[in-house]
Design an enzyme around this catalytic site. Structure first.
Site, PDB file in Angstrom:
ATOM      1  N   SER A  24      10.861  48.943 167.941  1.00 36.03           N
ATOM      2  CA  SER A  24       9.558  48.296 168.086  1.00 36.03           C
ATOM      3  C   SER A  24       9.730  47.022 168.899  1.00 36.03           C
ATOM      4  O   SER A  24      10.426  46.097 168.464  1.00 36.03           O
ATOM      5  CB  SER A  24       8.986  47.954 166.717  1.00 36.03           C
ATOM      6  OG  SER A  24       7.989  46.956 166.864  1.00 36.03           O
ATOM      7  N   MET A  69       3.133  52.506 156.515  1.00 36.43           N
ATOM      8  CA  MET A  69       3.484  51.084 156.687  1.00 36.43           C
ATOM      9  C   MET A  69       4.244  50.623 155.452  1.00 36.43           C
ATOM     10  O   MET A  69       3.739  50.720 154.326  1.00 36.43           O
ATOM     11  CB  MET A  69       2.216  50.226 156.846  1.00 36.43           C
ATOM     12  CG  MET A  69       1.496  50.355 158.164  1.00 36.43           C
ATOM     13  SD  MET A  69       2.524  50.140 159.635  1.00 36.43           S
ATOM     14  CE  MET A  69       3.189  48.475 159.424  1.00 36.43           C
ATOM     15  N   ASP A  94       7.418  52.252 159.073  1.00 40.43           N
ATOM     16  CA  ASP A  94       7.342  51.068 159.935  1.00 40.43           C
ATOM     17  C   ASP A  94       7.309  49.798 159.080  1.00 40.43           C
ATOM     18  O   ASP A  94       6.353  49.575 158.337  1.00 40.43           O
ATOM     19  CB  ASP A  94       6.049  51.182 160.768  1.00 40.43           C
ATOM     20  CG  ASP A  94       5.900  50.075 161.794  1.00 40.43           C
ATOM     21  OD1 ASP A  94       6.767  49.196 161.889  1.00 40.43           O
ATOM     22  OD2 ASP A  94       4.868  50.111 162.502  1.00 40.43           O
ATOM     23  N   HIS A  99       0.976  52.233 168.439  1.00 40.97           N
ATOM     24  CA  HIS A  99       0.479  52.019 167.075  1.00 40.97           C
ATOM     25  C   HIS A  99      -0.691  51.040 167.185  1.00 40.97           C
ATOM     26  O   HIS A  99      -0.483  49.847 167.392  1.00 40.97           O
ATOM     27  CB  HIS A  99       1.649  51.458 166.232  1.00 40.97           C
ATOM     28  CG  HIS A  99       1.264  51.011 164.864  1.00 40.97           C
ATOM     29  ND1 HIS A  99       2.109  50.252 164.068  1.00 40.97           N
ATOM     30  CD2 HIS A  99       0.140  51.206 164.125  1.00 40.97           C
ATOM     31  CE1 HIS A  99       1.530  50.005 162.917  1.00 40.97           C
ATOM     32  NE2 HIS A  99       0.334  50.559 162.929  1.00 40.97           N
ATOM     33  N   HIS A 153       8.315  52.229 170.311  1.00 42.59           N
ATOM     34  CA  HIS A 153       7.155  51.926 169.466  1.00 42.59           C
ATOM     35  C   HIS A 153       6.459  50.673 169.997  1.00 42.59           C
ATOM     36  O   HIS A 153       7.074  49.601 170.100  1.00 42.59           O
ATOM     37  CB  HIS A 153       7.645  51.711 168.032  1.00 42.59           C
ATOM     38  CG  HIS A 153       6.556  51.513 167.031  1.00 42.59           C
ATOM     39  ND1 HIS A 153       5.866  52.563 166.452  1.00 42.59           N
ATOM     40  CD2 HIS A 153       6.039  50.389 166.495  1.00 42.59           C
ATOM     41  CE1 HIS A 153       4.979  52.086 165.596  1.00 42.59           C
ATOM     42  NE2 HIS A 153       5.053  50.763 165.609  1.00 42.59           N
ATOM     43  N   MET A 176      -2.175  44.888 168.637  1.00 41.02           N
ATOM     44  CA  MET A 176      -2.909  44.129 167.602  1.00 41.02           C
ATOM     45  C   MET A 176      -4.055  43.352 168.254  1.00 41.02           C
ATOM     46  O   MET A 176      -3.883  42.801 169.343  1.00 41.02           O
ATOM     47  CB  MET A 176      -1.967  43.134 166.922  1.00 41.02           C
ATOM     48  CG  MET A 176      -0.724  43.776 166.344  1.00 41.02           C
ATOM     49  SD  MET A 176       0.248  42.565 165.438  1.00 41.02           S
ATOM     50  CE  MET A 176       1.705  43.545 165.046  1.00 41.02           C
ATOM     51  N   ASP A 193       3.393  48.078 169.489  1.00 40.35           N
ATOM     52  CA  ASP A 193       2.428  47.586 168.500  1.00 40.35           C
ATOM     53  C   ASP A 193       1.265  46.885 169.179  1.00 40.35           C
ATOM     54  O   ASP A 193       1.451  45.865 169.848  1.00 40.35           O
ATOM     55  CB  ASP A 193       3.125  46.610 167.539  1.00 40.35           C
ATOM     56  CG  ASP A 193       4.048  47.341 166.591  1.00 40.35           C
ATOM     57  OD1 ASP A 193       3.584  48.253 165.900  1.00 40.35           O
ATOM     58  OD2 ASP A 193       5.243  46.996 166.554  1.00 40.35           O
ATOM     59  N   MET A 204      -3.298  48.768 165.878  1.00 33.64           N
ATOM     60  CA  MET A 204      -3.762  47.995 164.710  1.00 33.64           C
ATOM     61  C   MET A 204      -5.001  47.237 165.169  1.00 33.64           C
ATOM     62  O   MET A 204      -4.985  46.008 165.332  1.00 33.64           O
ATOM     63  CB  MET A 204      -2.649  47.045 164.251  1.00 33.64           C
ATOM     64  CG  MET A 204      -1.505  47.778 163.575  1.00 33.64           C
ATOM     65  SD  MET A 204      -0.002  46.803 163.469  1.00 33.64           S
ATOM     66  CE  MET A 204       0.733  47.230 165.043  1.00 33.64           C
TER      67      MET A 204
HETATM   68  C1  DX5 Z   1       4.181  45.381 162.069  1.00 35.53           C
HETATM   69  C2  DX5 Z   1       4.509  46.386 163.136  1.00 35.53           C
HETATM   70  C3  DX5 Z   1       5.909  46.832 163.175  1.00 35.53           C
HETATM   71  C4  DX5 Z   1       6.941  45.774 163.300  1.00 35.53           C
HETATM   72  C5  DX5 Z   1       8.054  46.163 162.367  1.00 35.53           C
HETATM   73  O1  DX5 Z   1       2.824  45.300 161.905  1.00 35.53           O
HETATM   74  O2  DX5 Z   1       3.710  47.541 163.032  1.00 35.53           O
HETATM   75  O3  DX5 Z   1       6.118  47.867 164.140  1.00 35.53           O
HETATM   76  O4  DX5 Z   1       7.473  45.603 164.577  1.00 35.53           O
HETATM   77  O5  DX5 Z   1       8.895  45.110 162.396  1.00 35.53           O
HETATM   78  P1  DX5 Z   1      10.230  44.963 161.572  1.00 35.53           P
HETATM   79  O6  DX5 Z   1      11.118  46.104 161.939  1.00 35.53           O
HETATM   80  O7  DX5 Z   1      10.690  43.662 162.089  1.00 35.53           O
HETATM   81  O8  DX5 Z   1       9.883  44.930 160.124  1.00 35.53           O
HETATM   82 ZN    ZN Z   2       4.187  49.345 164.302  1.00 39.99          ZN
END
Ligand code: DX5
Ligand code: ZN
Length: 252
Positions: free
Chosen positions: A10, A140, A178, A69, A35, A39, A37, A71
Site C-alpha cells: 500500500s 479492514m 488491510d 481502494h 494497493h 480518501m 488508497d 474510501m
Molecule cells: C488505511 C488503508 C491501508 C493502509 C494500511 O485506511 O486502507 O491500505 O495503508 O496501512 P498499514 O499497513 O500501515 O496498516
Molecule cells: Zn487500503
C-alpha cells in the site's frame, strides 16, 4: 481451495516524492498487486490521491494489477475516472454504498474487477447478498483513514467466517485484508484464511523497501504452507521433489 498468498504493498506509507521508484521496489520484493488508497476527507478523515496519480503510476508501472481502494462517498461518480486511469480492481465500502449491487455492477461495466470492503464494526453477514458477484472481499483490520495503526484481532474471525461461507456456498471471491499487516500479525492472518495481504507501514516506513516486502511475504507464505491441510502439504512436497523441467511443463 485457497489460492497462493499475495502481497499488495500500500503506497500510503511511501514517500510520495519518490512514488514510482518506491512502488517498484516493493514490487521487486515480491508484491504482485499495488494497493492504492483513495480518501476524500468525508468518508474518512484524510485525503490522498485521485485519478491523475493513478494514471501517472500506470505510465511507469504498465503491467501490475492496480487495486484501488475507494474510501470515498458517492463512489459511483468516480469509478469511471479510476477505470480510465488504469485501475484493474476497484473496491468500495459497504458502508458508503446505498445501492451496493448497482455500484459493483458499475465497476464491472468499466472493465474492472469489483471488490467490497467492510469496516471493523461491520458484520460479514451484511455482504451475504453480494458475495456471488464480487471478485474480492476486503476486510479492514484497522479503522480506515491512516497507515501504521494497530491490527484489530476481531478481523481474524471475519476472515475465517468469509472462508467458511465461501466454502459452503461454493463461491470464488478472494479474501483480502488491510491494516496492521506486519511480521508479528501475518502468521495469524494467513492461518485465518486471508490471501491478499495489504501492507503499507511494514513495507515502506523504514529500512529497505524491497527487503521488507521479501521478508513479509516469506513469513506469510511459510505460515500459509504450515497451515495447509496435511493432504495439501503432502501434495506440494511431492511437487517440489519433481525435477524442475517437468514442473515447468506442468505449470504451462
Ligand atoms: C488505511 C488503508 C491501508 C493502509 C494500511 O485506511 O486502507 O491500505 O495503508 O496501512 P498499514 O499497513 O500501515 O496498516
Ligand atoms: Zn487500503
Amino acid at each position: 481451495m485457497a489460492s497462493v498468498v499475495e502481497l499488495a504493498p500500500s503506497i500510503l506509507s511511501a514517500n510520495f516524492a519518490q512514488l514510482g521508484a518506491e512502488a517498484k521496489a516493493a514490487l521487486e520484493g515480491g508484491g504482485t498487486v499495488l494497493h492504492l488508497d483513495v480518501m476524500d476527507g468525508h468518508f474518512v478523515p484524510n485525503i490522498t490521491i485521485g485519478p491523475p496519480v493513478v494514471a501517472s503510476l500506470r505510465k511507469t508501472i504498465p503491467d501490475v494489477t492496480f487495486d484501488c481502494h475507494l474510501m470515498i462517498e458517492n463512489p459511483d461518480e468516480f469509478i469511471p475516472a479510476f477505470a480510465e486511469a488504469g485501475a484493474n480492481w476497484i473496491s468500495v465500502h459497504q458502508e458508503a454504498c446505498v445501492h451496493l449491487d448497482r455500484t459493483l455492477h458499475l465497476i464491472e461495466s468499466h472493465g474492472c474487477k469489483a471488490g467490497v470492503v467492510i469496516n471493523p464494526a461491520t458484520p460479514v453477514h451484511t455482504l451475504d447478498d453480494v458475495l456471488e458477484i464480487v471478485h474480492h472481499v476486503l476486510v479492514m483490520s484497522v479503522n480506515p483513514g491512516f497507515g501504521a495503526q494497530h491490527f484489530i484481532p476481531n478481523s481474524l474471525k471475519k476472515v475465517e467466517t468469509l472462508a467458511r461461507i465461501r466454502e459452503s456456498r461454493g463461491l470464488e471471491f478472494r479474501i483480502e485484508i488491510d491494516g496492521g499487516v506486519a511480521l508479528d500479525t501475518v502468521g495469524d492472518i494467513v492461518r485465518a484464511g486471508a490471501e491478499i495481504l495489504v501492507a503499507g507501514n511494514a513495507v515502506f516506513s523504514r529500512g529497505d523497501i524491497r527487503e521488507n516486502a521479501e521478508t513479509l511475504l516469506r513469513a506469510a507464505r511459510s505460515a500459509s504452507s504450515l497451515s495447509a491441510p496435511s493432504s495439501l502439504r503432502r501434495a506440494s512436497a511431492q511437487v517440489s521433489r519433481t525435477p524442475k523441467a517437468v514442473r515447468r511443463r506442468r505449470q504451462t
